[in-house]
Design an enzyme around this catalytic site. Structure first.
Site, mmCIF file in Angstrom:
data_model
loop_
_atom_site.group_PDB
_atom_site.id
_atom_site.type_symbol
_atom_site.label_atom_id
_atom_site.label_comp_id
_atom_site.label_asym_id
_atom_site.label_seq_id
_atom_site.Cartn_x
_atom_site.Cartn_y
_atom_site.Cartn_z
ATOM 1 N N TYR A 169 0.852 -1.202 0.000
ATOM 2 C CA TYR A 169 0.000 0.000 0.000
ATOM 3 C C TYR A 169 0.882 1.244 0.000
ATOM 4 C CZ TYR A 169 -3.300 3.583 1.562
ATOM 5 O OH TYR A 169 -4.049 4.715 1.657
ATOM 6 N N GLU A 257 -3.304 7.771 -3.989
ATOM 7 C CA GLU A 257 -3.370 6.489 -3.301
ATOM 8 C C GLU A 257 -3.240 5.349 -4.302
ATOM 9 O OE1 GLU A 257 -6.141 4.559 0.166
ATOM 10 O OE2 GLU A 257 -7.173 5.244 -1.644
#
Length: 447
Positions: A169, A257
């Site tokens: 992530y 993101e």
């Protein structure tokens, strides 16, 4: 008694604020495929892909972009996260699927039946059950972030199926505590990053960046250490992090993101997903990016308000609010909650609104089926009460007022404003102060 009322007001305000923040996003959000295209311009590794919205486009993509691919990843394109775990209202589970290339080609002729029947409003859109793409296009996808109403899928993103050996992530956001960009990394990625962060907070690595110095090799190295890649080259990964930061700054992002940022079997670090948000205040210098805005994914009330240059945020209550000044608008919503009602919106007409803007504001409020009463609360400083009053009268003449309207005017030209309202013959409910106005609005909405 006062302390109890203040406590009730405080708790209700926090509840409203949390709900408001969850639902309303006051910045540009673009689709994944658009984000991937933008990232590739900055030299960031992204999967080969193309967005399609029709049968012809599917066929062209298979022929020109994926002539030798055996499998493709099909991703629903909506402006919300959690697509992989989402559910279509048609019953299909998941907004992301892996499909064999020959099946995509074989089913392409069936997709057109879905699209045509959907737009004609026919009940036969169920025929799309023969294809994954058919079940996505034109259908409503519900995720954790869309709310129960979901969002319509107008495009799907066809991507090459990468051979991934590790998923992580990565995100860059703006951090108030450090007054600058903050890079967030986690060695585990994919779906449910929120749950992972809650259960294993030590896995989350945060690297604040000095906005004046920019990202350094040391900063980027800390991020890569947080990602803990298994096969990707460390130096190449550091360069990818620096390019992502460059994109974030030069494009006026508020959020970048990537979930997951992944390692491939050929030892590359690849952005396998892309979610980018941009600062609305930068629209004047990011015209190319802001041209990507998909208003069909936004609240239609907010789209209409933006065209009229009104500060509007839709909520789920029953009392429509029209106020001048953001602070007064927040106070109005709070006191409505205190009296047992729920605001349907935040609407600040500003300090220099024209009569035409007031008319447009009323059109937006009256178009909301949930609104059972309207509260107009104006404290005239720069904004003149007579202008608001004229706007209310003209709006009433242009739209059919089917709900009661409570008006509280105070300040500049208040006497002229009250006279205009009185002489209009409209069945308006007048109030002396904000508390009186809120109480009457809540009572009117319940009747």
């Amino acid at each position: 008694m006062v302390r109890g009322s203040l406590g009730k007001l405080f708790s209700q305000s926090l509840s409203l604020a949390g709900k408001w923040q969850q639902q309303q996003l006051r910045r540009l959000n673009i689709h994944e495929y658009q984000g991937a295209e933008l990232m590739s311009k900055y030299g960031i590794n992204v999967p080969k892909g193309v967005a399609v919205s029709s049968v012809d486009e599917v066929k062209q993509a298979l022929k020109n972009v994926f002539p030798n691919e055996k499998e493709l990843v099909v991703k629903s394109q909506i402006l919300a996260g959690g697509r992989g775990l989402g559910t279509f209202k048609s019953g299909l589970k998941g907004g992301v699927h892996i499909v064999k290339a020959e099946e995509v080609e074989n089913i392409a002729g069936k997709v057109i039946h879905l699209v045509c029947f959907f737009f004609l409003g026919s009940i036969y859109c169920g025929y799309a059950s023969m294809s994954v793409i058919g079940k996505m296009l034109g259908q409503i996808l519900v995720t954790k972030q869309t709310g129960p109403q979901g969002k319509i899928v107008s495009k799907v993103y066809l991507c090459e199926k990468l051979s991934l050996v590790n998923e992580m992530y990565f995100a860059i956001t703006l951090d108030r505590s450090s007054a600058g960009p903050l890079i967030i990394a986690c060695r585990k990625g994919g779906t449910s990053i929120e749950d992972l962060a809650e259960k294993f907070p030590d896995m989350i690595v945060k690297v604040p960046i000095d906005v004046f110095k920019g990202i350094t090799d040391e900063d980027a190295a800390k991020v890569v250490d947080g990602l803990a890649p298994k096969v990707a080259d460390r130096n190449a990964s550091i360069e990818q992090v620096k390019k992502l930061y460059e994109l974030f700054c030069k494009s006026d992002c508020t959020l970048l993101e990537i979930n997951p940022i992944a390692e491939t079997s050929d030892n590359q670090l690849v952005a396998a997903d892309a979610k980018l948000n941009f600062d609305d205040n930068a629209a004047f210098r990011q015209k190319e990016i802001f041209a990507l805005r998909d208003s069909s994914q936004e609240d239609p009330r907010e789209v209409a308000a933006a065209k009229a240059d009104l500060n509007y945020i839709g909520l789920d209550g029953e009392i429509g609010c029209m106020v001048n000044g953001a602070g007064l608008a927040m106070a109005t919503m709070d006191i409505i909650k205190l009296h047992g009602g729920t605001p349907a919106n935040f609407l600040d007409v500003g300090g220099n609104a024209s009569e035409g803007q007031v008319v447009e504001a009323f059109k937006i409020l009256t178009a909301d089926d949930k609104v059972k009463a309207i509260l107009v609360n104006i404290f005239g400083g720069i904004m003149k009460c007579d202008v608001i009053a004229s706007g209310i009268v003209n709006a009433a003449n242009q739209v059919s007022l089917k709900v009661p309207v409570v008006v509280r005017l105070e300040g500049t030209n208040v006497d002229q404003g009250k006279r205009i309202l009185k002489e209009s013959g409209l069945a308006l409910i007048t109030a002396e102060d904000l508390d009186d106005a809120a109480e009457k609005a809540v009572k009117a909405s319940a009747s």
